[in-house]
Design a protein around this motif. Structure first.
Motif, PDB file in Angstrom:
ATOM      1  N   PRO A  15       0.821  -1.220   0.000  1.00  0.00           N
ATOM      2  CA  PRO A  15       0.000   0.000   0.000  1.00  0.00           C
ATOM      3  C   PRO A  15       0.852   1.266   0.000  1.00  0.00           C
ATOM      4  CG  PRO A  15      -0.703  -1.536   1.720  1.00  0.00           C
ATOM      5  CD  PRO A  15       0.600  -2.042   1.194  1.00  0.00           C
ATOM      6  N   SER A  16       0.491   2.207  -0.866  1.00  0.00           N
ATOM      7  CA  SER A  16       1.169   3.493  -0.842  1.00  0.00           C
ATOM      8  C   SER A  16       0.650   4.309   0.337  1.00  0.00           C
ATOM      9  CB  SER A  16       0.932   4.245  -2.152  1.00  0.00           C
ATOM     10  OG  SER A  16      -0.451   4.505  -2.313  1.00  0.00           O
ATOM     11  N   THR A  17       1.429   5.281   0.749  1.00  0.00           N
ATOM     12  CA  THR A  17       1.037   6.132   1.869  1.00  0.00           C
ATOM     13  C   THR A  17       1.612   7.518   1.617  1.00  0.00           C
ATOM     14  OG1 THR A  17       1.053   6.322   4.296  1.00  0.00           O
ATOM     15  CG2 THR A  17       3.067   5.501   3.261  1.00  0.00           C
ATOM     16  N   THR A  18       1.510   8.374   2.573  1.00  0.00           N
ATOM     17  CA  THR A  18       2.118   9.704   2.495  1.00  0.00           C
ATOM     18  C   THR A  18       2.946   9.929   3.750  1.00  0.00           C
ATOM     19  OG1 THR A  18       0.311  10.886   3.600  1.00  0.00           O
ATOM     20  CG2 THR A  18       0.135  10.577   1.198  1.00  0.00           C
ATOM     21  N   CYS A 175      16.203  16.169  -9.522  1.00  0.00           N
ATOM     22  CA  CYS A 175      14.926  15.938  -8.844  1.00  0.00           C
ATOM     23  C   CYS A 175      14.846  14.471  -8.429  1.00  0.00           C
ATOM     24  CB  CYS A 175      13.740  16.293  -9.741  1.00  0.00           C
ATOM     25  SG  CYS A 175      13.577  18.056 -10.073  1.00  0.00           S
ATOM     26  N   VAL A 176      14.667  14.247  -7.145  1.00  0.00           N
ATOM     27  CA  VAL A 176      14.597  12.887  -6.611  1.00  0.00           C
ATOM     28  C   VAL A 176      13.239  12.698  -5.950  1.00  0.00           C
ATOM     29  CG1 VAL A 176      15.655  11.196  -5.077  1.00  0.00           C
ATOM     30  CG2 VAL A 176      17.094  12.929  -6.198  1.00  0.00           C
ATOM     31  N   ARG A 177      12.474  11.739  -6.475  1.00  0.00           N
ATOM     32  CA  ARG A 177      11.140  11.475  -5.930  1.00  0.00           C
ATOM     33  C   ARG A 177      11.227  10.438  -4.820  1.00  0.00           C
ATOM     34  NH1 ARG A 177       7.565  10.065 -10.504  1.00  0.00           N
ATOM     35  NH2 ARG A 177       8.536   8.014 -10.314  1.00  0.00           N
ATOM     36  N   LEU A 178      10.574  10.741  -3.711  1.00  0.00           N
ATOM     37  CA  LEU A 178      10.542   9.843  -2.562  1.00  0.00           C
ATOM     38  C   LEU A 178       9.123   9.325  -2.386  1.00  0.00           C
ATOM     39  CD1 LEU A 178      12.569  12.132  -0.086  1.00  0.00           C
ATOM     40  CD2 LEU A 178      13.487  10.361  -1.594  1.00  0.00           C
ATOM     41  N   ASP A 179       8.871   8.106  -2.842  1.00  0.00           N
ATOM     42  CA  ASP A 179       7.529   7.515  -2.756  1.00  0.00           C
ATOM     43  C   ASP A 179       7.448   6.628  -1.520  1.00  0.00           C
ATOM     44  OD1 ASP A 179       6.401   8.632  -5.007  1.00  0.00           O
ATOM     45  OD2 ASP A 179       7.077   7.043  -6.332  1.00  0.00           O
ATOM     46  N   PRO A 180       6.663   7.014  -0.498  1.00  0.00           N
ATOM     47  CA  PRO A 180       6.557   6.183   0.708  1.00  0.00           C
ATOM     48  C   PRO A 180       5.484   5.092   0.573  1.00  0.00           C
ATOM     49  CG  PRO A 180       5.416   8.257   1.056  1.00  0.00           C
ATOM     50  CD  PRO A 180       5.963   8.304  -0.350  1.00  0.00           C
ATOM     51  N   TYR A 181       5.777   3.949   1.186  1.00  0.00           N
ATOM     52  CA  TYR A 181       4.841   2.815   1.224  1.00  0.00           C
ATOM     53  C   TYR A 181       4.768   2.289   2.654  1.00  0.00           C
ATOM     54  CZ  TYR A 181       5.165   2.780  -3.868  1.00  0.00           C
ATOM     55  OH  TYR A 181       5.133   3.139  -5.187  1.00  0.00           O
ATOM     56  N   ASP A 182       3.605   1.754   2.971  1.00  0.00           N
ATOM     57  CA  ASP A 182       3.388   1.180   4.303  1.00  0.00           C
ATOM     58  C   ASP A 182       3.498  -0.338   4.211  1.00  0.00           C
ATOM     59  OD1 ASP A 182       2.545   0.319   6.770  1.00  0.00           O
ATOM     60  OD2 ASP A 182       0.798   1.636   6.871  1.00  0.00           O
ATOM     61  N   TYR A 183       4.629  -0.856   4.699  1.00  0.00           N
ATOM     62  CA  TYR A 183       4.861  -2.296   4.626  1.00  0.00           C
ATOM     63  C   TYR A 183       4.824  -2.878   6.035  1.00  0.00           C
ATOM     64  CZ  TYR A 183       7.151  -6.781   3.737  1.00  0.00           C
ATOM     65  OH  TYR A 183       7.441  -8.120   3.668  1.00  0.00           O
ATOM     66  N   VAL A 187       7.800   2.077   7.206  1.00  0.00           N
ATOM     67  CA  VAL A 187       7.773   2.964   6.043  1.00  0.00           C
ATOM     68  C   VAL A 187       8.902   2.567   5.097  1.00  0.00           C
ATOM     69  CG1 VAL A 187       7.918   5.335   5.223  1.00  0.00           C
ATOM     70  CG2 VAL A 187       6.804   4.841   7.411  1.00  0.00           C
ATOM     71  N   MET A 188       8.508   2.107   3.902  1.00  0.00           N
ATOM     72  CA  MET A 188       9.467   1.855   2.832  1.00  0.00           C
ATOM     73  C   MET A 188       9.403   3.032   1.865  1.00  0.00           C
ATOM     74  SD  MET A 188       8.790  -2.171   1.956  1.00  0.00           S
ATOM     75  CE  MET A 188      10.009  -2.106   0.648  1.00  0.00           C
ATOM     76  N   VAL A 189      10.544   3.463   1.371  1.00  0.00           N
ATOM     77  CA  VAL A 189      10.574   4.599   0.449  1.00  0.00           C
ATOM     78  C   VAL A 189      11.259   4.189  -0.840  1.00  0.00           C
ATOM     79  CG1 VAL A 189      11.326   6.973   0.093  1.00  0.00           C
ATOM     80  CG2 VAL A 189      10.645   6.221   2.382  1.00  0.00           C
ATOM     81  N   ASP A 190      10.534   4.342  -1.935  1.00  0.00           N
ATOM     82  CA  ASP A 190      11.104   4.108  -3.266  1.00  0.00           C
ATOM     83  C   ASP A 190      11.759   5.412  -3.719  1.00  0.00           C
ATOM     84  OD1 ASP A 190      11.704   3.168  -5.774  1.00  0.00           O
ATOM     85  OD2 ASP A 190       9.690   3.494  -6.567  1.00  0.00           O
TER      86      ASP A 190
END
Length: 348
Positions: A15-18, A175-183, A187-190
Protein backbone atom coordinates in the motif's frame (compact mmCIF):
# COMPACT_ATOMS: atom_id res chain seq x y z
CA UNK A 1 4.44 3.96 -9.16
CA UNK A 2 2.98 0.80 -7.55
CA UNK A 3 5.29 -1.41 -5.50
CA UNK A 4 4.76 -5.19 -5.43
CA UNK A 5 6.04 -8.18 -3.51
CA UNK A 6 6.70 -11.25 -5.67
CA UNK A 7 6.80 -14.66 -4.01
CA UNK A 8 6.40 -18.21 -5.32
CA UNK A 9 2.60 -18.09 -5.51
CA UNK A 10 1.44 -14.50 -5.44
CA UNK A 11 2.05 -10.90 -6.37
CA UNK A 12 1.01 -8.58 -3.56
CA UNK A 13 0.74 -4.81 -3.78
CA UNK A 14 2.40 -2.79 -1.03
CA UNK A 15 0.00 0.00 0.00
CA UNK A 16 1.17 3.49 -0.84
CA UNK A 17 1.04 6.13 1.87
CA UNK A 18 2.12 9.70 2.50
CA UNK A 19 4.69 11.14 4.83
CA UNK A 20 1.91 13.15 6.45
CA UNK A 21 -0.15 10.00 7.13
CA UNK A 22 2.95 8.42 8.68
CA UNK A 23 3.47 11.54 10.80
CA UNK A 24 6.90 12.07 9.23
CA UNK A 25 7.87 15.73 9.20
CA UNK A 26 10.34 17.42 6.86
CA UNK A 27 12.88 18.67 9.39
CA UNK A 28 12.34 16.29 12.27
CA UNK A 29 12.40 13.10 10.19
CA UNK A 30 13.38 13.47 6.51
CA UNK A 31 16.11 16.03 7.12
CA UNK A 32 17.43 14.28 10.24
CA UNK A 33 17.73 10.97 8.37
CA UNK A 34 19.10 12.27 5.08
CA UNK A 35 21.81 14.41 6.69
CA UNK A 36 23.26 11.14 8.03
CA UNK A 37 22.74 9.31 4.73
CA UNK A 38 23.03 11.91 1.94
CA UNK A 39 24.11 9.21 -0.52
CA UNK A 40 20.44 8.18 -0.78
CA UNK A 41 19.64 11.33 -2.78
CA UNK A 42 23.06 12.85 -3.52
CA UNK A 43 25.96 10.39 -3.95
CA UNK A 44 29.52 11.44 -3.01
CA UNK A 45 28.33 14.36 -0.90
CA UNK A 46 29.52 15.51 2.53
CA UNK A 47 26.92 17.45 4.53
CA UNK A 48 28.46 20.59 6.03
CA UNK A 49 25.40 22.43 7.37
CA UNK A 50 21.69 22.14 8.04
CA UNK A 51 19.21 25.01 8.22
CA UNK A 52 21.97 27.18 6.76
CA UNK A 53 21.15 30.88 6.51
CA UNK A 54 24.37 32.83 7.00
CA UNK A 55 23.25 35.97 5.18
CA UNK A 56 21.67 39.28 6.11
CA UNK A 57 18.08 40.44 5.62
CA UNK A 58 16.65 36.97 5.04
CA UNK A 59 14.97 34.38 7.19
CA UNK A 60 15.28 31.75 4.46
CA UNK A 61 17.44 28.71 5.21
CA UNK A 62 18.90 25.88 3.15
CA UNK A 63 17.64 22.53 4.45
CA UNK A 64 20.99 20.81 3.89
CA UNK A 65 24.21 22.21 2.46
CA UNK A 66 26.87 19.84 1.18
CA UNK A 67 30.03 19.65 -0.88
CA UNK A 68 30.79 16.99 -3.48
CA UNK A 69 34.05 15.26 -4.42
CA UNK A 70 34.74 17.90 -7.09
CA UNK A 71 34.50 20.69 -4.48
CA UNK A 72 31.15 21.90 -5.77
CA UNK A 73 28.66 23.17 -3.21
CA UNK A 74 25.41 21.19 -3.10
CA UNK A 75 22.11 22.80 -2.08
CA UNK A 76 19.58 20.21 -0.92
CA UNK A 77 15.92 21.11 -0.46
CA UNK A 78 13.37 18.69 0.99
CA UNK A 79 9.57 18.56 0.79
CA UNK A 80 7.12 15.91 1.90
CA UNK A 81 4.38 17.24 -0.41
CA UNK A 82 3.22 15.70 -3.69
CA UNK A 83 4.00 18.74 -5.87
CA UNK A 84 7.33 20.06 -4.54
CA UNK A 85 5.90 23.52 -3.96
CA UNK A 86 8.28 26.27 -5.13
CA UNK A 87 11.44 24.50 -4.02
CA UNK A 88 13.15 25.09 -7.37
CA UNK A 89 12.92 28.86 -6.97
CA UNK A 90 14.04 28.67 -3.35
CA UNK A 91 17.07 26.57 -4.25
CA UNK A 92 18.12 28.96 -7.04
CA UNK A 93 17.98 31.92 -4.64
CA UNK A 94 20.01 30.00 -2.08
CA UNK A 95 22.57 29.04 -4.71
CA UNK A 96 23.09 32.67 -5.63
CA UNK A 97 23.54 33.57 -1.97
CA UNK A 98 26.31 31.02 -1.38
CA UNK A 99 28.02 31.36 -4.76
CA UNK A 100 30.83 33.51 -3.33
CA UNK A 101 31.57 31.23 -0.36
CA UNK A 102 35.30 30.73 0.21
CA UNK A 103 37.01 27.62 1.50
CA UNK A 104 37.67 29.30 4.86
CA UNK A 105 33.98 30.19 5.16
CA UNK A 106 33.07 26.60 4.32
CA UNK A 107 35.42 25.37 7.07
CA UNK A 108 33.77 27.72 9.57
CA UNK A 109 30.30 26.57 8.51
CA UNK A 110 31.24 22.89 8.77
CA UNK A 111 32.88 23.46 12.15
CA UNK A 112 29.59 24.85 13.46
CA UNK A 113 27.73 21.83 12.06
CA UNK A 114 30.13 19.40 13.77
CA UNK A 115 29.71 21.16 17.11
CA UNK A 116 25.94 21.24 16.77
CA UNK A 117 25.94 17.49 16.17
CA UNK A 118 28.21 16.64 19.12
CA UNK A 119 31.26 16.07 16.91
CA UNK A 120 33.40 18.92 18.21
CA UNK A 121 36.39 16.60 18.61
CA UNK A 122 36.65 16.38 14.80
CA UNK A 123 38.66 18.92 12.81
CA UNK A 124 36.50 20.55 10.13
CA UNK A 125 39.42 21.56 7.90
CA UNK A 126 41.04 18.14 8.07
CA UNK A 127 37.73 16.36 7.37
CA UNK A 128 37.12 18.53 4.32
CA UNK A 129 40.62 18.08 2.95
CA UNK A 130 40.44 14.33 3.45
CA UNK A 131 37.02 14.15 1.76
CA UNK A 132 38.19 16.30 -1.17
CA UNK A 133 41.62 14.59 -1.25
CA UNK A 134 43.32 17.97 -1.26
CA UNK A 135 46.93 18.43 -0.21
CA UNK A 136 46.13 22.01 0.82
CA UNK A 137 43.27 24.50 0.72
CA UNK A 138 42.51 25.98 -2.67
CA UNK A 139 39.80 28.62 -2.95
CA UNK A 140 40.11 28.68 -6.74
CA UNK A 141 38.33 25.37 -7.26
CA UNK A 142 35.64 25.75 -4.58
CA UNK A 143 32.16 26.50 -5.78
CA UNK A 144 32.87 26.67 -9.50
CA UNK A 145 29.47 25.01 -9.75
CA UNK A 146 26.51 25.04 -7.40
CA UNK A 147 24.59 21.79 -7.63
CA UNK A 148 20.97 21.57 -6.54
CA UNK A 149 19.14 18.48 -5.30
CA UNK A 150 15.37 18.65 -4.88
CA UNK A 151 13.88 15.70 -2.99
CA UNK A 152 10.13 15.46 -2.61
CA UNK A 153 7.27 12.99 -2.52
CA UNK A 154 6.23 14.37 -5.90
CA UNK A 155 6.78 17.19 -8.39
CA UNK A 156 4.32 19.32 -10.34
CA UNK A 157 4.54 19.54 -14.11
CA UNK A 158 5.30 23.25 -13.72
CA UNK A 159 8.32 22.48 -11.53
CA UNK A 160 9.75 19.71 -13.69
CA UNK A 161 9.33 21.80 -16.84
CA UNK A 162 11.22 24.65 -15.19
CA UNK A 163 14.02 22.33 -14.07
CA UNK A 164 14.44 20.82 -17.52
CA UNK A 165 14.66 24.30 -19.04
CA UNK A 166 17.19 25.48 -16.45
CA UNK A 167 19.34 22.37 -16.86
CA UNK A 168 19.40 22.92 -20.60
CA UNK A 169 20.95 26.30 -19.91
CA UNK A 170 23.78 24.97 -17.81
CA UNK A 171 22.41 24.57 -14.29
CA UNK A 172 22.77 21.26 -12.46
CA UNK A 173 19.46 20.44 -10.76
CA UNK A 174 18.50 16.91 -9.75
CA UNK A 175 14.93 15.94 -8.84
CA UNK A 176 14.60 12.89 -6.61
CA UNK A 177 11.14 11.47 -5.93
CA UNK A 178 10.54 9.84 -2.56
CA UNK A 179 7.53 7.51 -2.76
CA UNK A 180 6.56 6.18 0.71
CA UNK A 181 4.84 2.82 1.22
CA UNK A 182 3.39 1.18 4.30
CA UNK A 183 4.86 -2.30 4.63
CA UNK A 184 3.48 -4.04 7.70
CA UNK A 185 3.78 -0.88 9.76
CA UNK A 186 7.21 0.09 8.44
CA UNK A 187 7.77 2.96 6.04
CA UNK A 188 9.47 1.85 2.83
CA UNK A 189 10.57 4.60 0.45
CA UNK A 190 11.10 4.11 -3.27
CA UNK A 191 13.83 6.59 -4.22
CA UNK A 192 13.86 7.49 -7.91
CA UNK A 193 15.87 10.16 -9.75
CA UNK A 194 13.43 11.55 -12.29
CA UNK A 195 15.58 14.45 -13.55
CA UNK A 196 17.92 13.80 -15.15
CA UNK A 197 16.61 10.43 -16.30
CA UNK A 198 19.27 7.77 -15.78
CA UNK A 199 19.16 7.05 -19.52
CA UNK A 200 20.04 10.65 -20.41
CA UNK A 201 22.31 11.61 -17.52
CA UNK A 202 25.52 10.57 -19.26
CA UNK A 203 24.70 12.71 -22.28
CA UNK A 204 23.85 15.73 -20.14
CA UNK A 205 27.08 15.34 -18.19
CA UNK A 206 29.07 15.34 -21.45
CA UNK A 207 27.38 18.56 -22.54
CA UNK A 208 28.07 20.19 -19.19
CA UNK A 209 31.70 19.11 -19.24
CA UNK A 210 32.13 20.55 -22.71
CA UNK A 211 30.84 23.93 -21.52
CA UNK A 212 33.28 23.81 -18.62
CA UNK A 213 36.29 22.59 -20.56
CA UNK A 214 38.52 25.39 -19.29
CA UNK A 215 37.91 24.44 -15.68
CA UNK A 216 38.35 20.74 -16.40
CA UNK A 217 41.69 21.42 -18.10
CA UNK A 218 42.85 23.46 -15.12
CA UNK A 219 41.79 20.81 -12.63
CA UNK A 220 43.43 18.02 -14.64
CA UNK A 221 46.88 19.41 -13.83
CA UNK A 222 46.41 18.85 -10.10
CA UNK A 223 48.43 16.04 -8.54
CA UNK A 224 46.45 13.76 -6.22
CA UNK A 225 49.17 11.14 -5.83
CA UNK A 226 49.29 9.13 -2.62
CA UNK A 227 52.18 7.27 -1.10
CA UNK A 228 52.87 4.11 0.87
CA UNK A 229 55.52 4.78 3.51
CA UNK A 230 57.45 2.26 5.60
CA UNK A 231 59.33 3.52 8.67
CA UNK A 232 61.33 0.98 10.62
CA UNK A 233 59.17 -1.82 9.29
CA UNK A 234 55.85 -0.09 10.11
CA UNK A 235 53.65 0.63 7.10
CA UNK A 236 51.50 3.71 6.48
CA UNK A 237 49.37 3.33 3.35
CA UNK A 238 47.85 5.82 0.91
CA UNK A 239 49.11 8.99 2.57
CA UNK A 240 48.67 12.26 0.75
CA UNK A 241 51.72 14.51 0.53
CA UNK A 242 51.17 16.53 3.66
CA UNK A 243 50.42 13.50 5.82
CA UNK A 244 53.45 11.71 4.42
CA UNK A 245 55.74 14.53 5.52
CA UNK A 246 54.04 14.73 8.93
CA UNK A 247 54.47 10.99 9.52
CA UNK A 248 58.16 11.18 8.64
CA UNK A 249 58.80 14.19 10.87
CA UNK A 250 57.01 12.42 13.74
CA UNK A 251 59.33 9.46 13.30
CA UNK A 252 62.39 11.70 13.26
CA UNK A 253 61.43 13.43 16.50
CA UNK A 254 60.62 10.06 18.07
CA UNK A 255 64.19 9.02 17.25
CA UNK A 256 65.54 12.12 19.03
CA UNK A 257 66.14 14.02 15.82
CA UNK A 258 66.89 17.72 16.17
CA UNK A 259 64.67 20.50 14.80
CA UNK A 260 67.75 22.02 13.16
CA UNK A 261 68.39 18.83 11.20
CA UNK A 262 64.71 18.54 10.25
CA UNK A 263 64.74 22.13 9.00
CA UNK A 264 67.76 21.30 6.85
CA UNK A 265 65.63 18.68 5.10
CA UNK A 266 62.64 20.98 4.57
CA UNK A 267 62.38 23.48 1.69
CA UNK A 268 62.42 27.22 2.19
CA UNK A 269 59.13 28.48 3.57
CA UNK A 270 58.22 25.12 5.12
CA UNK A 271 60.52 25.23 8.16
CA UNK A 272 59.25 24.22 11.58
CA UNK A 273 57.58 27.05 13.51
CA UNK A 274 59.03 27.45 16.99
CA UNK A 275 57.40 28.51 20.26
CA UNK A 276 58.90 29.01 23.70
CA UNK A 277 57.82 26.43 26.27
CA UNK A 278 56.69 22.83 25.94
CA UNK A 279 53.09 23.28 24.85
CA UNK A 280 50.10 21.05 24.16
CA UNK A 281 47.87 21.54 21.10
CA UNK A 282 45.42 23.96 22.76
CA UNK A 283 48.22 26.17 24.03
CA UNK A 284 49.84 26.14 20.57
CA UNK A 285 46.61 27.40 19.05
CA UNK A 286 46.40 30.14 21.68
CA UNK A 287 49.97 31.17 20.86
CA UNK A 288 49.01 31.61 17.21
CA UNK A 289 46.03 33.75 18.18
CA UNK A 290 48.17 35.85 20.51
CA UNK A 291 50.21 36.88 17.47
CA UNK A 292 47.17 38.90 16.39
CA UNK A 293 46.22 40.07 12.92
CA UNK A 294 46.51 37.40 10.27
CA UNK A 295 48.48 35.31 12.74
CA UNK A 296 45.25 34.60 14.61
CA UNK A 297 44.21 32.30 11.76
CA UNK A 298 47.68 31.16 10.79
CA UNK A 299 47.32 28.00 12.88
CA UNK A 300 45.09 26.59 10.14
CA UNK A 301 48.16 26.29 7.90
CA UNK A 302 50.01 24.11 10.40
CA UNK A 303 49.58 20.70 12.01
CA UNK A 304 48.89 22.49 15.29
CA UNK A 305 47.25 19.36 16.76
CA UNK A 306 50.57 17.52 16.37
CA UNK A 307 53.10 19.67 18.23
CA UNK A 308 56.65 18.50 18.98
CA UNK A 309 57.71 19.64 22.49
CA UNK A 310 61.48 19.40 23.01
CA UNK A 311 63.91 20.91 25.54
CA UNK A 312 61.83 23.90 26.52
CA UNK A 313 60.56 24.59 23.00
CA UNK A 314 57.63 23.44 20.89
CA UNK A 315 57.70 22.97 17.10
CA UNK A 316 54.85 22.64 14.61
CA UNK A 317 55.00 21.59 10.96
CA UNK A 318 53.39 23.33 7.99
CA UNK A 319 50.48 21.44 6.37
CA UNK A 320 50.85 23.27 3.05
CA UNK A 321 52.55 20.69 0.86
CA UNK A 322 52.52 20.13 -2.88
CA UNK A 323 55.35 19.16 -5.24
CA UNK A 324 58.04 19.90 -2.67
CA UNK A 325 56.73 17.17 -0.33
CA UNK A 326 58.53 14.38 -2.18
CA UNK A 327 61.85 16.26 -2.04
CA UNK A 328 61.41 16.82 1.69
CA UNK A 329 60.56 13.14 2.22
CA UNK A 330 63.62 11.99 0.27
CA UNK A 331 65.83 14.38 2.27
CA UNK A 332 64.52 12.97 5.54
CA UNK A 333 65.15 9.45 4.29
CA UNK A 334 68.72 10.39 3.40
CA UNK A 335 69.40 12.25 6.66
CA UNK A 336 68.04 9.44 8.86
CA UNK A 337 69.12 6.09 7.36
CA UNK A 338 68.57 4.31 10.68
CA UNK A 339 64.81 4.80 10.25
CA UNK A 340 64.92 2.55 7.14
CA UNK A 341 62.41 4.75 5.32
CA UNK A 342 60.85 3.40 2.12
CA UNK A 343 58.52 5.50 -0.03
CA UNK A 344 56.53 4.23 -3.02
CA UNK A 345 53.63 5.74 -4.90
CA UNK A 346 50.37 3.98 -4.01
CA UNK A 347 48.52 1.92 -6.58
CA UNK A 348 45.08 3.35 -7.30
Amino acid sequence: MPLYIFDDNEITAVPSTTFADQNMKERQHLQALLKRHPEVISPNTLIVAEEFGDWEDSLKRIDLLGVDKSANLVVIELKRTDDGGHMDLQAIRYSAMISAMSFNALVSTYDGYLKKNNRSAEDARENLRDFLEWSDSDDEVLGQEIKIVLASAGFSKELTTSVLWLNDRGLDIRCVRLDPYDYNGQVMVDVQTIIPLPETEEYQIRIREKRQSERVARASTRDYSKYDVTIGGEQFLKLNKRKMVLQLVKAVFHQDGTPERVNDALPKGKKLKEFDGELDADRVRKKFKEEGGRGSLKFERFFWKDPFPLKGKTYVLSNQWAGDAVDAANNLREFYPDLKIEITESNN
